[in-house]
Each structure stands twice: as structure tokens, then as C-alpha cells.
Write an enzyme that holds these catalytic residues in place. Structure first.
Site, PDB file in Angstrom:
ATOM      1  N   HIS A 110       0.877  -1.199  -0.008  1.00  0.00           N
ATOM      2  CA  HIS A 110       0.069  -0.023   0.147  1.00  0.00           C
ATOM      3  C   HIS A 110       0.934   1.100   0.015  1.00  0.00           C
ATOM      4  CE1 HIS A 110      -3.084  -2.511   2.093  1.00  0.00           C
ATOM      5  NE2 HIS A 110      -3.698  -2.285   0.909  1.00  0.00           N
ATOM      6  N   LYS A 132     -16.411  -7.316   5.767  1.00  0.00           N
ATOM      7  CA  LYS A 132     -15.209  -8.007   6.095  1.00  0.00           C
ATOM      8  C   LYS A 132     -14.736  -8.121   7.548  1.00  0.00           C
ATOM      9  CE  LYS A 132     -12.659  -6.655   1.748  1.00  0.00           C
ATOM     10  NZ  LYS A 132     -11.344  -6.202   1.210  1.00  0.00           N
ATOM     11  N   ARG A 189      -1.951  -6.064  -8.138  1.00  0.00           N
ATOM     12  CA  ARG A 189      -0.781  -7.172  -7.796  1.00  0.00           C
ATOM     13  C   ARG A 189      -0.842  -8.219  -9.111  1.00  0.00           C
ATOM     14  NH1 ARG A 189      -3.244  -8.078  -1.975  1.00  0.00           N
ATOM     15  NH2 ARG A 189      -4.727  -8.643  -3.450  1.00  0.00           N
ATOM     16  N   SER A 192      -3.222  -8.121   2.822  1.00  0.00           N
ATOM     17  CA  SER A 192      -3.585  -7.853   4.063  1.00  0.00           C
ATOM     18  C   SER A 192      -4.089  -8.932   4.841  1.00  0.00           C
ATOM     19  CB  SER A 192      -4.420  -6.660   4.326  1.00  0.00           C
ATOM     20  OG  SER A 192      -4.027  -5.449   3.971  1.00  0.00           O
TER      21      SER A 192
END
Length: 166
Positions: free
Chosen positions: A17, A41, A95, A133
Site C-alpha cells: 500500500h 469484511k 498485484r 493484508s
């Protein structure tokens, strides 16, 4: 003034990040880090903790780049958040190809709602492409070394949060 919005849950903020944030400062005069309140989440860190971590970790980036960096929690649609903060662009980190497929759909939906806001993709640096993460939390939960994935303060926060209770 060019304003960019870099959204995410940042639970926790990773070196990946921070790499995207650092590189995004070359594109904008003001960068808003949009911290999503995503109740689905079930984040490990509270909204306040995530906002504080990002503010701490981006202070040097703001100083070194001369770009104003603001941290802004949001719970509405991303395109509405962009409007609220005056962003002309949404910045997204990629990514892998699988990220692009999802992001491609999001761009189409966002453009249908407001075609004045562009989306800019920044590829993660090769050293950070594997960092997610979710995976960092799992490695930390199982006692693995996460020092290559998060800044030291975030590593300490994760260890403290995931420490076994006695």
C-alpha cells in the site's frame, strides 16, 4: 489542483500500500487515502486504528513528496466518496491479473455513475506483488515473520492484537 483518491480497507496497511501511495504522489497535488468502513469484511483493526496507522505511515511520504495526504474514512459508494473529496481520479494498485479482472468491472460501473472521474492503475512493485493484508494477518496469527510485509509499527500492532490471551 489534481486530487486523487486511493481507497481500501487497509486492515492493516502494508508495504505494498505504501509503495502505491508513494508513487501516486507523483501524479497528484493532493492524495486522499479513503479508508473503507466495510462491515462485511470484519476488520481486525477498528476504523480509528486503521486511520491512525495510515496517517502515521504516510507522514514522511507527504513531507518528502510535498503532496498533501489526507486520510478519509468512508462508507458510501466509492464514486460518491470521490465526489465528496473532489477527486478527479481513483488510484488502484494491481498485484496480479486477477486484480485487473475485478477492477475492470469496477471501472465500468464507476464510469456509468460518473464519467468525470478517471481510474489510474499502478502495478505493485515486484517486491510487493505477493503482499495481501489478508495473508499478512494469517501469517501473523500463526506466528510467522511479517517484517518484510508491513512497517515496524504495524508489525507491533498486529503482534499485540493477535497475542494469545492468558
Amino acid at each position: 489542483m489534481r486530487t486523487g483518491l486511493y481507497p481500501g480497507t487497509f486492515d492493516p496497511v502494508t508495504l505494498g500500500h505504501l509503495d502505491v501511495i508513494r508513487r501516486a504522489t507523483a501524479l497528484v497535488d493532493r492524495l486522499v487515502i479513503g479508508v473503507a468502513i466495510n462491515r462485511d469484511k470484519g476488520p481486525l483493526f477498528t476504523l480509528e486504528e486503521r486511520v491512525e496507522m495510515i496517517a502515521e505511515e504516510t507522514a514522511d511520504i507527504a513531507r518528502d513528496s510535498g503532496v498533501e495526504i489526507l486520510v478519509h474514512p468512508f462508507e458510501n459508494l466509492l464514486i460518491q466518496c470521490a465526489h465528496d473529496v473532489g477527486a478527479q481520479m481513483i488510484i488502484r494498485g494491481l498485484r496480479a491479473v486477477s486484480d485487473f479482472e475485478y477492477e475492470f468491472q469496477m471501472v465500468g460501473m464507476n464510469r456509468a455513475m460518473n464519467d468525470d472521474v478517471e481510474t489510474v492503475f499502478l502495478m505493485a512493485d515486484a517486491h510487493h506483488q505477493a503482499i495481501a493484508s489478508r495473508l499478512v494477518k494469517e501469517i501473523a496469527r500463526l506466528g510467522g515473520d511479517i517484517s518484510n510485509f508491513v512497517p515496524p509499527r504495524v508489525e507491533q500492532a498486529l503482534k499485540a492484537r493477535l497475542a494469545p490471551t492468558k
